[in-house]
Design a protein around this motif. Structure first.
Motif, PDB file in Angstrom:
ATOM      1  N   MET A   1     -44.158  89.441  -5.124  1.00 30.40           N
ATOM      2  CA  MET A   1     -45.483  89.059  -4.667  1.00 30.40           C
ATOM      3  C   MET A   1     -46.459  90.199  -4.961  1.00 30.40           C
ATOM      4  N   LYS A   2     -47.606  89.880  -5.464  1.00 35.44           N
ATOM      5  CA  LYS A   2     -48.635  90.870  -5.772  1.00 35.44           C
ATOM      6  C   LYS A   2     -49.235  91.437  -4.489  1.00 35.44           C
ATOM      7  N   ARG A   3     -49.769  92.661  -4.603  1.00 36.79           N
ATOM      8  CA  ARG A   3     -50.339  93.350  -3.430  1.00 36.79           C
ATOM      9  C   ARG A   3     -51.453  92.530  -2.785  1.00 36.79           C
ATOM     10  N   LYS A   4     -52.327  91.917  -3.572  1.00 40.56           N
ATOM     11  CA  LYS A   4     -53.425  91.117  -3.015  1.00 40.56           C
ATOM     12  C   LYS A   4     -52.876  90.014  -2.109  1.00 40.56           C
ATOM     13  N   ALA A   5     -51.829  89.336  -2.557  1.00 44.11           N
ATOM     14  CA  ALA A   5     -51.229  88.264  -1.765  1.00 44.11           C
ATOM     15  C   ALA A   5     -50.589  88.809  -0.491  1.00 44.11           C
ATOM     16  N   ARG A   6     -49.957  89.974  -0.593  1.00 46.66           N
ATOM     17  CA  ARG A   6     -49.336  90.570   0.605  1.00 46.66           C
ATOM     18  C   ARG A   6     -50.400  90.977   1.615  1.00 46.66           C
ATOM     19  N   ILE A   7     -51.483  91.586   1.148  1.00 50.97           N
ATOM     20  CA  ILE A   7     -52.578  91.971   2.050  1.00 50.97           C
ATOM     21  C   ILE A   7     -53.136  90.726   2.731  1.00 50.97           C
ATOM     22  N   SER A   8     -53.389  89.680   1.949  1.00 51.96           N
ATOM     23  CA  SER A   8     -53.914  88.427   2.506  1.00 51.96           C
ATOM     24  C   SER A   8     -52.984  87.856   3.563  1.00 51.96           C
ATOM     25  N   GLU A   9     -51.692  87.895   3.286  1.00 48.12           N
ATOM     26  CA  GLU A   9     -50.713  87.365   4.234  1.00 48.12           C
ATOM     27  C   GLU A   9     -50.703  88.159   5.540  1.00 48.12           C
ATOM     28  N   HIS A  10     -50.691  89.484   5.437  1.00 48.58           N
ATOM     29  CA  HIS A  10     -50.694  90.330   6.646  1.00 48.58           C
ATOM     30  C   HIS A  10     -51.944  90.089   7.485  1.00 48.58           C
ATOM     31  N   LEU A  11     -53.101  90.013   6.821  1.00 47.08           N
ATOM     32  CA  LEU A  11     -54.355  89.842   7.552  1.00 47.08           C
ATOM     33  C   LEU A  11     -54.471  88.429   8.136  1.00 47.08           C
ATOM     34  N   THR A  12     -53.994  87.450   7.418  1.00 51.14           N
ATOM     35  CA  THR A  12     -54.028  86.075   7.927  1.00 51.14           C
ATOM     36  C   THR A  12     -53.142  85.952   9.164  1.00 51.14           C
ATOM     37  N   ASN A  13     -51.948  86.511   9.100  1.00 49.82           N
ATOM     38  CA  ASN A  13     -51.025  86.449  10.238  1.00 49.82           C
ATOM     39  C   ASN A  13     -51.531  87.244  11.434  1.00 49.82           C
ATOM     40  N   GLY A  14     -52.171  88.392  11.185  1.00 45.57           N
ATOM     41  CA  GLY A  14     -52.581  89.265  12.271  1.00 45.57           C
ATOM     42  C   GLY A  14     -53.952  88.998  12.850  1.00 45.57           C
ATOM     43  N   LEU A  15     -54.816  88.324  12.082  1.00 47.10           N
ATOM     44  CA  LEU A  15     -56.202  88.137  12.528  1.00 47.10           C
ATOM     45  C   LEU A  15     -56.583  86.677  12.746  1.00 47.10           C
ATOM     46  N   ASN A  16     -55.814  85.756  12.187  1.00 45.97           N
ATOM     47  CA  ASN A  16     -56.186  84.347  12.226  1.00 45.97           C
ATOM     48  C   ASN A  16     -57.675  84.185  11.866  1.00 45.97           C
ATOM     49  N   PRO A  17     -58.064  84.677  10.686  1.00 49.73           N
ATOM     50  CA  PRO A  17     -59.483  84.683  10.338  1.00 49.73           C
ATOM     51  C   PRO A  17     -60.030  83.294  10.025  1.00 49.73           C
ATOM     52  N   MET A  18     -61.307  83.099  10.338  1.00 48.77           N
ATOM     53  CA  MET A  18     -61.966  81.859   9.923  1.00 48.77           C
ATOM     54  C   MET A  18     -62.402  81.964   8.474  1.00 48.77           C
ATOM     55  N   HIS A  19     -62.494  83.218   7.978  1.00 47.74           N
ATOM     56  CA  HIS A  19     -62.823  83.477   6.571  1.00 47.74           C
ATOM     57  C   HIS A  19     -62.175  84.799   6.188  1.00 47.74           C
ATOM     58  N   LEU A  20     -61.587  84.842   4.982  1.00 45.93           N
ATOM     59  CA  LEU A  20     -60.955  86.061   4.497  1.00 45.93           C
ATOM     60  C   LEU A  20     -61.149  86.165   2.996  1.00 45.93           C
ATOM     61  N   GLU A  21     -61.637  87.324   2.555  1.00 44.33           N
ATOM     62  CA  GLU A  21     -61.731  87.629   1.129  1.00 44.33           C
ATOM     63  C   GLU A  21     -60.992  88.940   0.902  1.00 44.33           C
ATOM     64  N   VAL A  22     -60.094  88.950  -0.053  1.00 42.88           N
ATOM     65  CA  VAL A  22     -59.396  90.160  -0.463  1.00 42.88           C
ATOM     66  C   VAL A  22     -59.655  90.305  -1.952  1.00 42.88           C
ATOM     67  N   THR A  23     -60.354  91.378  -2.324  1.00 41.36           N
ATOM     68  CA  THR A  23     -60.765  91.580  -3.705  1.00 41.36           C
ATOM     69  C   THR A  23     -60.134  92.839  -4.261  1.00 41.36           C
ATOM     70  N   ASP A  24     -59.463  92.715  -5.395  1.00 34.32           N
ATOM     71  CA  ASP A  24     -58.886  93.860  -6.089  1.00 34.32           C
ATOM     72  C   ASP A  24     -59.993  94.512  -6.917  1.00 34.32           C
ATOM     73  N   GLU A  25     -60.387  95.710  -6.528  1.00 34.68           N
ATOM     74  CA  GLU A  25     -61.446  96.443  -7.224  1.00 34.68           C
ATOM     75  C   GLU A  25     -60.889  97.604  -8.054  1.00 34.68           C
ATOM     76  N   SER A  26     -59.601  97.571  -8.327  1.00 33.79           N
ATOM     77  CA  SER A  26     -58.956  98.655  -9.064  1.00 33.79           C
ATOM     78  C   SER A  26     -59.587  98.859 -10.437  1.00 33.79           C
ATOM     79  N   HIS A  27     -60.021  97.764 -11.070  1.00 30.25           N
ATOM     80  CA  HIS A  27     -60.628  97.866 -12.400  1.00 30.25           C
ATOM     81  C   HIS A  27     -61.915  98.698 -12.408  1.00 30.25           C
TER      82      HIS A  27
END
Length: 107
Positions: A1-27
């Motif tokens: 699983m890519k890091r973006k997906a893992r971050i999204s999963e952790h935040l979704t499980n821990g925050l129950n957000p009504m909106h979530l954006e996870v953006t990879d800005e490494s580039h």
């Protein structure tokens, strides 16, 4: 699983957000292609109600602590309540500034 997906999963499980954006800005940084090292998060959740900004950031950092320990170098956090999000127009997270690190730094 890519890091973006893992971050999204952790935040979704821990925050129950009504909106979530996870953006990879490494580039935008002086890192190898595919580094997955710099991310921006916009999390809109009721759990932030009544919390100071520092406590919101601590909460988010705690949820992604394994990623931070495993190579995640930078995480820009925008942690808002639903009312704050609506007050800001319900749009996207603010634009991140240009990177000044590494070879991109000006004299």
């Amino acid at each position: 699983m890519k890091r973006k997906a893992r971050i999204s999963e952790h935040l979704t499980n821990g925050l129950n957000p009504m909106h979530l954006e996870v953006t990879d800005e490494s580039h935008m940084h002086n890192v190898p292609e595919g580094a997955e090292s710099h991310f921006k998060v916009l999390a809109v959740s009721e759990v932030f109600a009544g919390e100071k900004l520092i406590d919101r950031h601590r909460r988010v950092n705690a949820l992604v602590r394994d990623e931070l320990a495993g190579g995640l170098h930078a995480l820009a956090i925008h942690a808002w309540t639903p009312q704050e999000w609506f007050d800001k127009g319900g749009g996207a997270a603010p634009t991140s500034p240009e990177c000044l690190g590494g070879s991109k730094q000006t004299g």
